[in-house]
Scaffold this motif. Structure first.
Motif, PDB file in Angstrom:
ATOM      1  N   TRP A 153      36.307  38.927  45.104  1.00  0.00           N
ATOM      2  CA  TRP A 153      36.984  39.324  46.171  1.00  0.00           C
ATOM      3  C   TRP A 153      36.319  39.738  47.250  1.00  0.00           C
ATOM      4  CZ3 TRP A 153      37.772  44.469  47.956  1.00  0.00           C
ATOM      5  CH2 TRP A 153      39.106  44.659  48.691  1.00  0.00           C
ATOM      6  N   VAL A 154      35.271  40.581  47.103  1.00  0.00           N
ATOM      7  CA  VAL A 154      34.504  41.200  48.137  1.00  0.00           C
ATOM      8  C   VAL A 154      33.863  39.767  48.736  1.00  0.00           C
ATOM      9  CG1 VAL A 154      32.135  42.092  48.726  1.00  0.00           C
ATOM     10  CG2 VAL A 154      33.689  43.097  46.646  1.00  0.00           C
ATOM     11  N   TRP A 155      33.442  38.700  48.020  1.00  0.00           N
ATOM     12  CA  TRP A 155      33.016  37.630  48.689  1.00  0.00           C
ATOM     13  C   TRP A 155      33.953  36.791  49.839  1.00  0.00           C
ATOM     14  CZ3 TRP A 155      28.511  34.159  48.446  1.00  0.00           C
ATOM     15  CH2 TRP A 155      28.692  32.911  49.030  1.00  0.00           C
ATOM     16  N   ARG A 156      35.138  36.999  49.213  1.00  0.00           N
ATOM     17  CA  ARG A 156      36.385  36.280  50.001  1.00  0.00           C
ATOM     18  C   ARG A 156      36.612  36.993  51.366  1.00  0.00           C
ATOM     19  NH1 ARG A 156      39.504  35.771  46.182  1.00  0.00           N
ATOM     20  NH2 ARG A 156      40.801  37.685  46.416  1.00  0.00           N
ATOM     21  N   LYS A 157      36.813  38.476  51.158  1.00  0.00           N
ATOM     22  CA  LYS A 157      37.307  39.128  52.343  1.00  0.00           C
ATOM     23  C   LYS A 157      36.004  39.511  53.121  1.00  0.00           C
ATOM     24  CE  LYS A 157      40.390  41.392  52.522  1.00  0.00           C
ATOM     25  NZ  LYS A 157      41.582  41.158  53.051  1.00  0.00           N
ATOM     26  N   THR A 158      34.833  39.066  52.825  1.00  0.00           N
ATOM     27  CA  THR A 158      33.593  39.325  53.491  1.00  0.00           C
ATOM     28  C   THR A 158      33.444  37.989  54.446  1.00  0.00           C
ATOM     29  OG1 THR A 158      32.194  40.590  52.198  1.00  0.00           O
ATOM     30  CG2 THR A 158      31.098  39.488  53.731  1.00  0.00           C
ATOM     31  N   HIS A 159      33.939  37.002  53.802  1.00  0.00           N
ATOM     32  CA  HIS A 159      33.866  35.712  54.574  1.00  0.00           C
ATOM     33  C   HIS A 159      35.033  35.543  55.526  1.00  0.00           C
ATOM     34  CE1 HIS A 159      30.573  34.799  51.698  1.00  0.00           C
ATOM     35  NE2 HIS A 159      30.455  33.646  52.449  1.00  0.00           N
ATOM     36  N   LEU A 204      33.624  47.154  50.670  1.00  0.00           N
ATOM     37  CA  LEU A 204      34.575  46.524  50.000  1.00  0.00           C
ATOM     38  C   LEU A 204      34.091  46.679  48.439  1.00  0.00           C
ATOM     39  CD1 LEU A 204      35.121  43.147  51.958  1.00  0.00           C
ATOM     40  CD2 LEU A 204      36.599  45.029  51.796  1.00  0.00           C
ATOM     41  N   TYR A 205      32.851  46.447  47.918  1.00  0.00           N
ATOM     42  CA  TYR A 205      32.185  46.625  46.688  1.00  0.00           C
ATOM     43  C   TYR A 205      32.731  47.737  45.951  1.00  0.00           C
ATOM     44  CZ  TYR A 205      29.666  46.008  42.519  1.00  0.00           C
ATOM     45  OH  TYR A 205      29.131  45.929  41.279  1.00  0.00           O
ATOM     46  N   LYS A 206      32.290  48.965  47.015  1.00  0.00           N
ATOM     47  CA  LYS A 206      32.588  50.268  46.552  1.00  0.00           C
ATOM     48  C   LYS A 206      34.062  50.650  46.240  1.00  0.00           C
ATOM     49  CE  LYS A 206      31.307  54.994  48.269  1.00  0.00           C
ATOM     50  NZ  LYS A 206      30.579  55.648  49.334  1.00  0.00           N
ATOM     51  N   LYS A 207      34.819  50.060  47.142  1.00  0.00           N
ATOM     52  CA  LYS A 207      36.317  50.352  47.159  1.00  0.00           C
ATOM     53  C   LYS A 207      36.596  49.835  45.764  1.00  0.00           C
ATOM     54  CE  LYS A 207      40.729  48.854  49.245  1.00  0.00           C
ATOM     55  NZ  LYS A 207      41.094  48.061  50.196  1.00  0.00           N
ATOM     56  N   VAL A 208      36.332  48.458  45.410  1.00  0.00           N
ATOM     57  CA  VAL A 208      36.526  48.020  44.086  1.00  0.00           C
ATOM     58  C   VAL A 208      36.188  48.840  42.997  1.00  0.00           C
ATOM     59  CG1 VAL A 208      36.197  45.906  42.510  1.00  0.00           C
ATOM     60  CG2 VAL A 208      36.617  45.438  44.739  1.00  0.00           C
ATOM     61  N   LYS A 209      35.025  49.124  42.972  1.00  0.00           N
ATOM     62  CA  LYS A 209      34.641  50.056  41.765  1.00  0.00           C
ATOM     63  C   LYS A 209      35.383  51.337  41.653  1.00  0.00           C
ATOM     64  CE  LYS A 209      31.805  47.108  40.150  1.00  0.00           C
ATOM     65  NZ  LYS A 209      31.823  46.831  38.881  1.00  0.00           N
ATOM     66  N   ASN A 210      35.681  52.086  42.938  1.00  0.00           N
ATOM     67  CA  ASN A 210      36.191  53.068  43.082  1.00  0.00           C
ATOM     68  C   ASN A 210      37.782  53.075  42.370  1.00  0.00           C
ATOM     69  OD1 ASN A 210      34.225  54.583  44.005  1.00  0.00           O
ATOM     70  ND2 ASN A 210      34.693  54.346  46.104  1.00  0.00           N
TER      71      ASN A 210
END
Length: 220
Positions: A153-159, A204-210
């Motif tokens: 998800w982070v990959w997709r949103k970042t791209h 984004l990754y931090k958001k996923v983990k939180n």
């Protein structure tokens, strides 16, 4: 990649290299190899560098063909084949164009190689910006940070965000080729955009983990 795609690119590279070979005997022992932002030559090299530059597109092309085969996530390349094929084509043509800079300068053609280079890079950035959202997770192609590699998800949103950033940078660089006062701001924009995308992927990754939402870890 389709067979016709390989045939066309290889043919262009071979013809370019043959052209360099035919003109090589008439080149001086020292040739221009680098141009400043103002378009003047500020670097020279030995004559054989012309053949090195002429062979570089084929070398890079072969490397780019090997990459999908050795990437641990090689299956992703089948999903973003159009994007990777466009990238390979653009890089190959870009290097072929640059390889002729020295020859044209020696032959007396009044061409601002630095301007041509910046325009070509700008077009490349625009092309990549258009295709970035299509690129699937892999280890060698795309915006690779520890967090995009770790989470789909982070990959997709970042791209998706990177596509916008690359397009903006491409437009500014093309403008900078004609409006030289934009040259420094364009390079600052490249650095700022790269740093922002790196930080954005971490956020984004931090958001996923939180959030603890594991569904965001899977690709749609």
């Amino acid at each position: 990649m389709k067979k016709q795609f390989h045939i066309i690119l290889i043919t262009v590279m071979v013809l370019s290299f043959i052209g360099h070979l035919l003109l090589y005997p008439g080149l001086p022992d020292t040739i221009p190899t680098h141009w400043g932002f103002d378009g003047t030559v500020d670097g020279y090299g030995p004559k054989y560098m012309d053949l090195v530059l002429a062979a570089l597109p084929l070398f890079i092309y072969v490397v780019l063909l090997i990459v999908p085969r050795i990437d641990p996530r090689s299956a992703s390349y089948a999903k973003h084949r159009p994007a990777y094929q466009a990238f390979v084509t653009a890089i190959t043509l870009f290097l072929i164009i640059l390889s002729w800079g020295s020859v044209l300068a020696v032959k007396g053609f009044d061409i601002d190689i630095s301007q041509v280079t910046i325009i070509a890079i700008g077009i490349l950035m625009l092309l990549m910006g258009n295709y970035l959202p299509q690129i699937r997770s892999n280890y060698t192609f795309g915006i690779k940070t520890p967090w995009t590699i770790e989470n789909e998800w982070v990959w997709r949103k970042t791209h998706q965000a990177g596509g916008i950033v690359f397009c903006v940078i491409g437009i500014v660089m093309i403008a900078a080729a004609f409006l030289r006062f934009l040259m420094v701001p364009s390079f600052i924009l490249v650095m700022a955009g790269s740093v922002w995308l790196y930080i954005y992927s971490w956020l984004l990754y931090k958001k996923v983990k939180n959030s603890g939402d594991d569904s965001q870890s899977r690709e749609d």
